[in-house]
Every structure is written in structure tokens, then in C-alpha cells.
Design a protein around this motif. Structure first.
Motif, PDB file in Angstrom:
ATOM      1  N   THR C  43     -89.211  51.728  -3.849  1.00  0.00           N
ATOM      2  CA  THR C  43     -90.554  52.098  -4.766  1.00  0.00           C
ATOM      3  C   THR C  43     -91.570  52.289  -3.936  1.00  0.00           C
ATOM      4  O   THR C  43     -92.303  53.260  -3.853  1.00  0.00           O
ATOM      5  CB  THR C  43     -90.713  51.304  -5.956  1.00  0.00           C
ATOM      6  OG1 THR C  43     -89.576  51.221  -6.746  1.00  0.00           O
ATOM      7  CG2 THR C  43     -91.882  51.813  -6.488  1.00  0.00           C
ATOM      8  N   GLN C  85     -90.053  54.539 -12.292  1.00  0.00           N
ATOM      9  CA  GLN C  85     -89.421  53.737 -12.549  1.00  0.00           C
ATOM     10  C   GLN C  85     -89.461  53.120 -13.998  1.00  0.00           C
ATOM     11  O   GLN C  85     -88.499  53.085 -14.674  1.00  0.00           O
ATOM     12  CB  GLN C  85     -89.157  52.409 -11.365  1.00  0.00           C
ATOM     13  CG  GLN C  85     -88.275  51.372 -11.686  1.00  0.00           C
ATOM     14  CD  GLN C  85     -88.247  50.241 -10.511  1.00  0.00           C
ATOM     15  OE1 GLN C  85     -88.968  50.681  -9.578  1.00  0.00           O
ATOM     16  NE2 GLN C  85     -87.189  49.524 -10.450  1.00  0.00           N
ATOM     17  N   ASP C 162     -87.448  57.848  -9.450  1.00  0.00           N
ATOM     18  CA  ASP C 162     -87.309  56.215  -9.038  1.00  0.00           C
ATOM     19  C   ASP C 162     -86.472  55.509 -10.123  1.00  0.00           C
ATOM     20  O   ASP C 162     -87.102  55.472 -11.221  1.00  0.00           O
ATOM     21  CB  ASP C 162     -88.902  55.508  -9.139  1.00  0.00           C
ATOM     22  CG  ASP C 162     -88.766  54.380  -8.625  1.00  0.00           C
ATOM     23  OD1 ASP C 162     -87.625  53.781  -8.544  1.00  0.00           O
ATOM     24  OD2 ASP C 162     -89.862  53.663  -8.265  1.00  0.00           O
ATOM     25  N   GLU C 163     -85.267  55.349  -9.770  1.00  0.00           N
ATOM     26  CA  GLU C 163     -84.302  54.697 -10.766  1.00  0.00           C
ATOM     27  C   GLU C 163     -84.371  55.398 -12.281  1.00  0.00           C
ATOM     28  O   GLU C 163     -84.426  54.442 -13.146  1.00  0.00           O
ATOM     29  CB  GLU C 163     -84.355  53.082 -10.765  1.00  0.00           C
ATOM     30  CG  GLU C 163     -84.383  52.613  -9.493  1.00  0.00           C
ATOM     31  CD  GLU C 163     -84.121  51.051  -9.370  1.00  0.00           C
ATOM     32  OE1 GLU C 163     -83.649  50.416 -10.535  1.00  0.00           O
ATOM     33  OE2 GLU C 163     -84.552  50.685  -8.274  1.00  0.00           O
TER      34      GLU C 163
END
Ligand SMILES: Nc1ncnc2c1ncn2[C@@H]1O[C@H](COP(=O)(O)OP(=O)(O)OP(=O)(O)O)[C@@H](O)[C@H]1O
Ligand SMILES: [Mg+2]
Lengths: 292, 321, 242
Positions: C43, C85, C162-163
């Protein structure tokens, strides 16, 4: 040529009080990220505490400072549970506005309870003379008391388990929660401590304003504390204290300077310079004097 | 979004003050708070930042017009437009300067800076003896000279009321336009999550600055109308009164922050509430405003219009923007 | 000229070096997966690429231009979009308006066009029927789709994800991965997707995999090669890939 040394000494002594008044603001901001715009009203509360302890029971400020700490702590707990905690979700704007309204409410309540007039008292225990320069003993003791309280706070922060919890919360609130620190409790106690320091500052301030206690006296101290806090790095308590000393010098040395320059109201001018300093810091060094 | 309701309310107040000059004073008071609430809303309501220094901007408007009337009598009637413009320019310039410095930083710094400007400007004016210093500007004589007796009297009564109403109406229009354009999306995004907004291509400082300057300019017009024009004097202690920000916040929060109609409704209610409570509990009147702000913020942070909007059908919602 | 070039980026938080000299390149039409355990700096790397953090040293180049010192919003305007995320919707806006914000400011469209593009993006991720709901009312998975729609509506040249698949079920992961790969290929853009190492579906569809560990890139290459790198195998508790 004006002899500046008495002004310098006075700046150092009164600066110690300014430092103490600001520490509470920086402490709360550092931990809760809430800027207490009702700050000055708690200074006012402290000043009235000193006043009533003196005129009703003849306790001098060095004694009523304990009452200031205790009442301030209670007020701080109440403040946290009644205003800050319920509004944390609503957001910063709501907290700021509520605090501002609260500050005004406190001033108006003080006016209703204690009257609109300016009151004051003098605690005279003589003076000492340092190579010809006279210093009021009461003020000197007040300055030393402020320094002791400032140092005691550092001890609490760096030598106790509560201090460790506080520093953990500042570093990483979520992580602190996970490792079992009661973040709510840290917030509540920190608010109580911050307000206690502020009212204690208000108590000691009365040593310097023999005829200046009134319901609306807090406003200039809110601004003053803001300037000092920004100079000190906004989150650092020791930074706030040292910046308080520096600011004391600016105000104190500014006075003869502006008078010599022929300004109509030299004290107001030095306050204005305080604001100029604030703007300069915001422009060039928002992280304060001491952040490397 | 349909801005008809707030505009209609303003227009009826204009009509009322023209048709019944004896009510002008009352209308002016109500309209002043409506407009102040709207000016506060344009910045505080739309951006979520708090400006505690509204009094400083009101004061800039008051001094702008006051200074021109006091020091440039040779301009005659022209002192009015020139003075209004100067007031707006002073306030706008101040907002630009303060905003450029403090809006880049965390919102706490901005709050600090705005609390500062109020005190600092007052200290400067009193301390350096600028613009009459602590004794202020007394303008009655000059206004008679410059405008003639009758026009001066008209200006300080109906004239100032109409200026206040016009300011409020412009502020309503500005709020509406801001809300319905691109900048409205930007401001809403900034208000809800500034960091996410930034990542999405929004330059928060720019949009906050626009709202800040606009809001300050409207405050300045109110200051011009209420002090030099209506009261024919400008004293630092009255124009820099911190109370104005609390009044503005009370009106905005009562009606509903971030809405177009909120400040209008809030203003209509605020003055009667204060009057009524003041009549029954005269000793405690000063508590009303701070208590009102605290109560609304704690109990109904969305205000009347905000709560309404959340409850009514989308069709009705259109009508109470 | 590569679309994005990250050169020797170092980012420290206090004493902790979250990135210790990371370099990376990505080109148009590429779907790159960055794999790494929790806290490996993924991140942080995205934050340096899109300007949330300034690196302590190193450079970020976008279309050949040094953007290391540009603020996040300027990078967004150049064509970098980001999905967070943890979804960060604007909760009091409708779902559509959330996406309109992306189209307006990230994508640089006018309001009219932005609304059209936003609708398309919502349909594209399958969130069309929720357009007029308040974003605050969506479920977690819907919020993930909203993040993606908002990023897509910004018409990015570089898509940073992000994820975005954490917490989805295998079917959903499969759909989303295919969706991303389709976007990359159809629109000829680049996508950088952060994933936990267990997400085989994602990794296998990526053109290239970069493995991060403790703030460093420890392996890089086509999925099978990168993930069977002995060091990578070692780090994941000696568990070989598959
Ligand atoms: N703002 C910050 N302040 C301090 N430390 C941070 C900050 N952001 C990240 N870190 C630290 O940097 C390291 C890398 O974090 P990062 O979020 O980049 O990891 P990640 O690979 O994305 O992991 P995850 O799977 O948890 O998302 C971690 O140790 C983290 O605690
Ligand atoms: Mg991560």
C-alpha cells in the motif's frame, strides 16, 4: 536607551505561565486531534477559582492550584463525555462548533453567576532583588510552579504505564486498541488532564493580572495559546512550554519597543505581532520550532 | 433542485420592507441573520471547515464603506458604490490571504488562524490607531453632506434593509449554483473525505478557497449594510464582536448545514426564538444562542431541512434543496 | 518509454523503512500483480505512486515525466486512478454521484459527459441498479465494486487497485479479475493490482507478478516463475506455490 533587562525577566516569568496555559491545549490535540476552541474559557474558570479561594478563604494561588487541577479534571471528564465522544462520529466540524459554543456558554454562565465586572486580588509576599532588578516573589513562585507542573507531565508521559498507553494511542490508535489498551479511557483521562493543566494555568495567571478577572477574559488567551502551540509544534507539550517562554519574551519586550515607536496601544500591537508570528509559522514552518 | 422556496421567501421580505417601511427594522434584523447564516453556510456548510473569524470579514465590510464615507467626502454619492466595493475587496483579499496560507494545512490550523484574524485585526486597528482606532468612525455628518438629508435617512433605513435582503438573495443564488455545478461535487467530496477527494483529482485548496472568498464577500456586504449604512458608525468593539459567528452557526445548523433552504428557515426561526426566550428569561438571554448551537449540533446535526430531506420523497426533496 | 517507472524509492515512517529502494516498471496493456504478506509495503508503494506520500528518496516517472513532487490531485488528472484497500465512498452522495466525481475530476469530463460515463462504469461493474442509492447504504462487496467503478470512470491510463478482491468469494474474485483484465486489454491501459499471495485466481491472470517482502522487491516475472522463485518459496513458510 531603555533598560530591557526587567522586561526580559518579566517575559521569562510570565512566559512560564503562558507555557503552562498552552500545554493543556497541545496535550489534548496531540492525543485526540481535537483543537479545543473553548480553551480560553477554561483559563477563565481557573482564574475565578483562584479569585474565590483567595477572597473567601484566603488561600493563595499556590494552594488553590490544586483546586484548579481537581475542578479542571472534573470539567475535562464532563467535556469528553458530554461533547467530544458523542460527536467523534459526526466529524471535526461538529466538535469544533460545539466546543466554540461551549466556550461562549461558559463565559455567559460566569457572567450570570459571578457578575460582569472585572475583579481581582493581589497576593503580596514581597519581592526579591537580583542585582538591582526587582522580581515579585509571588510571580517567581508561580513561574516555578508552572515549570514543575510541566515537568511532572513529562514524568507521567515517559515514566508511567498510563504514559506508555498514551504514547501508543498517539502512534497508532487502532493498533493500541488491538493490544488491549482502552483507547476511550485514554481519551477521557487525557481530556481531563489537559483541561486540568489549563485551569491550573488560569489559577497562576491571576498572579499577573491583579485586576483582570472577568467572564470574557478567556478570548485573548485562546488566541495566545494557539500561537504558542503552533510555535511549539502543536502536539508537543514540552515544545508548548518552551514556546510559551519565547512568546512571553515577545510580548514583554514588544511592549517598550512599540511604546518607544509611539503606537497608540502598545500592548495590542504586541498581541498583533503574535498573530503575525502565527501566520509566519503557518507559512514557513507549520511543524513548529523544534521538529527536526 | 428547485430554488423557488428560498427565493420566494426573500422576495416577499423585500416586498414587505418596501410596502411597510415601519417594519423595515424588523425585516432587517431577520434578514441579517438569514443572510449571515447563508454566508456561513457557503463556506462552513459546504466545505465542513469552520471559519471562526466571520466578524473580521463583517468588519472589513463595515470599515470599507465607513472609511470611504469618512475620508473621501469629495466623492459625494459615489462613496456608496466605492465603499461597498472596497469592503468586498478588503474582505475578499483577507480571505484570499488567510485561505492561501491556512487552507493548505490541516483543518485545526485553519480554525486557529481564523480565530486569530478576528483578534489580530482588532488589535491592529486599536493598537496602531488605524481608521479612528478605538474611537471608531462616526459617519452621520458626512453622510448628510454626501447623500443629502433625505437620501441619507432612506439609506440608513429601507436602503440598508434592501441591501441586506439583496445580499441574502445573492448568497442563496450562489449556494444553489455552487451546489448544482462541478464545484458542488468537489465540495461535497472534500467535505466527506478530503484525502480520497485529492486522490480523485480534486485540488481541495482551490475549491475551499473559492467558497471561503465568496462567503467572506457576502459577510462584508452585511457589515457595510448593518454598520456604516444603518447605524451610521463603525466601532471596533461592535463590528469585531465574536457573537456573529455563533449567530451565523446557530442559523445555519438550525436550518440545516450544507443545504440551500436551511439558512432561510433557520433565520426566520432564530430571531423569534431569541426574542421569545429573551422576553421570558431576560437575565438568561445570552445563553440562548450557545445553548441552541450545542443542542442542535448534539441532537440533530443535520438541522431542520437536513432531517426533512432525509424523510420526504425524492419529489418533495427537489423543492427543499 | 514506459508508462510508469518507479526508481529506487525509499519511504520511512519514523524508524521503520516501509520501502527500502523499490524499483518497478509497467507498460500500457499490462496487468501486473504485486504480491506480498501483510506489512510488506504494498500500500505504501501505491501511496508513493499516486502522491499520497512523498518518498524520502527515489523518483516516480509517469509517461517519462518526473512526478515525484506533484500532489495527488495533479497525478490523478494525468491519468492515475486508484481504488482503496478499505473502500472510501462519499457516504452521503448517491452511488452515481460518487462515480461522477471520478469522471469529472479524475477523468476531466464535463458534467453532462461525466454522468453518462459514470452510468456506463456502474453498468460495467454490475452496480447499475444501485445508482440512485446513497453510497453509505451499500454492502461491503458493493462498495468494492463502487471503488472500481469510480476508478474506471476516471478513464485512467494507470489503474491502481489495492486488494480490491479481499473478502470476496472465489466466484466474485474470478469475475472481478476477468473484468480488470478485460479493461486493461480493451482500453489499452495498465493496471497494478495488489494481492495477498493466496489469491491464485488473480495471480494467474496477471501478465506479470512482482513479489514484495519487507519493503523490497524479491522476485519478479511471469506468475509461475516469480512464485516458484526459491526465496519466495522460503518466505512463504516453505510452502511451494500451488
Ligand atoms: N502512515 C503510516 N505511518 C506509520 N507507519 C505506516 C504508515 N503506513 C504504513 N506504515 C507501516 O509501513 C509498513 C508497510 O505497510 P503497508 O500498508 O504498505 O503494507 P501492505 O503491504 O499494504 O500490507 P497490508 O496487507 O496490511 O495491506 C507497515 O509496517 C505499516 O505499519
Ligand atoms: Mg495494504
Amino acid at each position: 536607551m531603555i533598560d530591557l533587562i526587567p522586561y526580559f525577566l518579566n517575559g521569562l516569568i510570565v512566559g512560564s505561565i503562558y507555557g503552562l496555559i498552552t500545554i493543556g491545549l497541545s496535550f489534548i490535540f496531540g492525543i485526540l486531534k481535537v483543537i479545543n476552541v473553548a480553551h480560553g474559557s477554561f483559563v477563565m474558570l481557573g482564574a475565578y477559582i483562584a479569585y474565590f479561594f483567595f477572597v473567601l478563604w484566603a488561600y493563595p494561588p499556590l494552594v488553590s492550584i490544586f483546586a484548579g487541577l481537581a475542578i479542571g479534571a472534573l470539567a475535562g471528564f464532563a467535556l469528553y463525555h458530554a461533547v467530544i465522544r458523542p460527536l467523534r462520529k459526526a466529524g471535526e466540524m461538529h466538535i469544533l462548533v460545539a466546543l466554540f459554543a461551549l466556550g461562549s456558554l461558559m463565559a455567559e454562565l460566569a457572567r450570570i453567576a459571578w457578575g460582569p465586572n472585572v475583579v481581582g486580588f493581589t497576593w503580596n509576599i514581597g519581592s526579591i532583588s537580583v542585582s538591582g532588578y526587582v522580581v515579585q516573589l509571588s510571580q517567581l513562585l508561580g513561574a516555578i510552579a508552572a515549570l514543575i507542573i510541566a515537568l511532572a507531565l513529562q514524568l507521567i508521559l515517559y515514566r508511567t504505564s498510563f504514559g506508555r498507553a498514551v504514547r501508543a494511542v498517539v502512534q497508532d490508535p487502532v493498533g493500541a486498541q488491538i493490544v488491549g489498551i482502552n483507547v476511550e479511557r485514554v481519551f477521557a483521562i487525557s481530556t481531563a488532564m489537559g483541561i486540568a493543566l489549563t485551569t491550573a494555568g488560569g489559577v497562576l495567571l491571576t498572579l499577573f493580572i491583579p485586576v483582570g478577572i472577568n467572564p470574557y477574559m478567556g478570548d485573548p488567551y485562546t488566541l495566545m495559546a494557539f500561537v504558542i502551540a503552533v510555535m511549539g509544534g502543536l502536539e508537543s507539550t514540552m515544545g508548548a512550554y518552551v514556546a510559551g517562554l519565547i512568546f512571553g519574551e515577545i510580548l514583554s519586550l514588544g511592549y517598550p519597543l512599540f511604546r518607544a515607536l509611539g503606537f497608540a496601544a502598545p500592548y495590542q500591537m504586541s498581541l498583533f505581532v503574535g498573530f503575525v508570528i502565527l501566520v509566519l509559522f503557518l507559512l514557513f514552518r507549520p511543524s513548529g520550532l523544534f521538529r527536526i | 433542485m428547485k430554488p423557488h422556496v428560498p427565493i420566494a421567501i426573500y422576495l416577499s421580505l423585500v416586498a414587505l420592507s418596501l410596502a411597510k417601511p415601519e417594519l423595515s427594522q424588523t425585516v432587517a434584523t431577520v434578514a441579517f441573520y438569514m443572510a449571515l447564516g447563508q454566508a456561513v453556510n457557503i463556506f462552513v456548510g459546504l466545505t465542513g471547515y469552520v471559519n471562526f473569524g466571520y466578524a473580521a470579514f463583517i468588519a472589513m465590510g463595515a470599515y470599507g464603506l465607513g472609511v470611504v464615507i469618512a475620508y473621501f467626502p469629495q466623492l459625494g454619492t459615489w462613496t456608496l458604490p466605492v465603499g461597498l466595493l472596497l469592503g468586498v475587496a478588503l474582505a475578499g483579499g483577507l480571505a484570499l490571504a488567510v485561505g492561501a496560507v491556512a487552507l493548505r494545512l490541516r483543518s485545526a490550523y485553519f480554525a486557529i488562524a481564523t480565530i486569530g484574524i478576528n483578534e489580530a485585526l482588532k488589535d491592529l486597528i486599536v493598537g496602531a490607531g488605524i481608521w479612528g482606532g478605538s474611537s471608531g468612525l462616526v459617519l452621520g455628518y458626512n453622510m448628510f453632506q454626501e447623500y443629502g438629508r433625505d437620501f441619507a435617512l432612506f439609506l440608513s433605513t429601507t436602503g440598508s434593509t434592501v441591501l441586506i435582503l439583496a445580499t441574502g438573495l445573492m448568497a442563496v443564488a450562489a449556494t444553489y449554483l455552487l451546489q448544482s455545478r462541478e464545484i458542488g461535487y468537489a465540495l461535497a467530496a472534500i467535505r466527506q473525505d478530503e484525502d480520497a477527494a485529492k486522490v480523485m483529482g480534486i485540488n481541495p485548496a482551490k475549491y475551499k478557497l473559492i467558497a471561503f472568498v465568496l462567503s467572506s464577500a457576502f459577510s462584508a456586504l452585511l457589515g457595510s449594510a448593518a454598520f456604516p449604512l444603518a447605524a451610521t458608525q463603525v466601532f471596533p468593539d461592535t463590528v469585531f464582536k465574536v457573537d456573529y459567528i455563533l449567530d451565523g452557526l446557530a442559523v445555519m445548523f438550525l436550518g440545516g448545514a450544507g443545504t440551500v433552504t436551511g439558512a432561510v428557515i433557520g433565520g426566520l426561526l432564530y430571531v423569534p426564538i431569541r426574542l421569545l426566550l429573551g422576553q421570558f428569561l431576560p437575565a438568561y438571554q445570552a445563553l440562548v444562542t450557545p445553548l441552541l448551537v450545542l443542542a442542535v449540533v448534539l441532537a440533530a446535526p443535520r438541522g431542520i431541512i437536513g432531517e426533512l430531506r432525509a424523510r420526504v420523497s425524492p419529489k418533495i426533496r427537489e423543492w427543499i434543496p | 518509454m514506459k508508462l510508469l517507472k518507479v526508481e529506487n524509492v525509499v519511504k520511512k515512517f519514523g524508524g521503520l523503512a516501509a520501502l527500502q529502494g523499490v524499483s518497478l516498471e509497467i507498460d500500457k496493456g499490462e496487468f501486473v500483480a504485486i504480491v506480498g504478506p501483510n506489512g510488506s509495503g504494498k500500500t505504501t508503494l501505491l501511496n508513493v505512486i499516486n502522491g499520497v506520500y512523498k518518498p524520502d528518496s527515489g523518483r516516480v516517472l509517469f509517461e517519462g515525466r518526473d512526478i515525484t513532487k506533484l500532489p495527488a490531485y495533479a497525478r490523478a488528472k494525468m491519468g492515475i486512478s486508484r481504488a482503496f484497500q478499505v473502500p472510501r465512498p462519499f457516504p452521503d452522495m448517491t452511488v452515481l454521484d460518487n462515480v461522477v466525481v471520478g469522471a469529472l475530476f479524475n477523468g476531466g469530463l464535463d458534467l453532462q459527459r461525466a454522468k453518462e460515463v459514470a452510468r456506463e462504469a456502474l453498468e460495467y461493474v454490475g452496480l447499475g441498479r444501485k445508482a440512485d442509492e446513497l453510497a453509505g447504504r451499500l454492502t461491503f462487496n458493493e462498495l468494492r465494486l463502487l471503488e472500481l467503478a469510480r476508478a474506471l470512470a476516471g478513464r485512467p491510463k494507470l489503474l491502481l487497485l489495492d486488494e480490491v478482491m479481499a473478502g470476496l468469494n472465489p466466484g466474485e474474485i474470478d469475475n472481478m479479475t476477468k473484468l480488470i483484465r478485460r479493461v486493461v486489454e480493451e482500453k489499452d491501459i495498465a493496471a497494478l493490482s495488489l494481492v495477498e499471495h493466496r489469491m491464485k485466481a488473480v495471480v494467474q491472470l496477471a501478465h506479470r507478478v512482482v513479489v514484495m517482502h519487507q519493503g523490497k522487491v524479491i522476485a519478479e516475472g511471469p506468475p509461475d516463475v516469480a512464485l516458484n522463485d526459491p526465496m519466495v518459496v522460503e518466505i512463504y513458510l516453505g510452502k511451494p506455490w500451488r
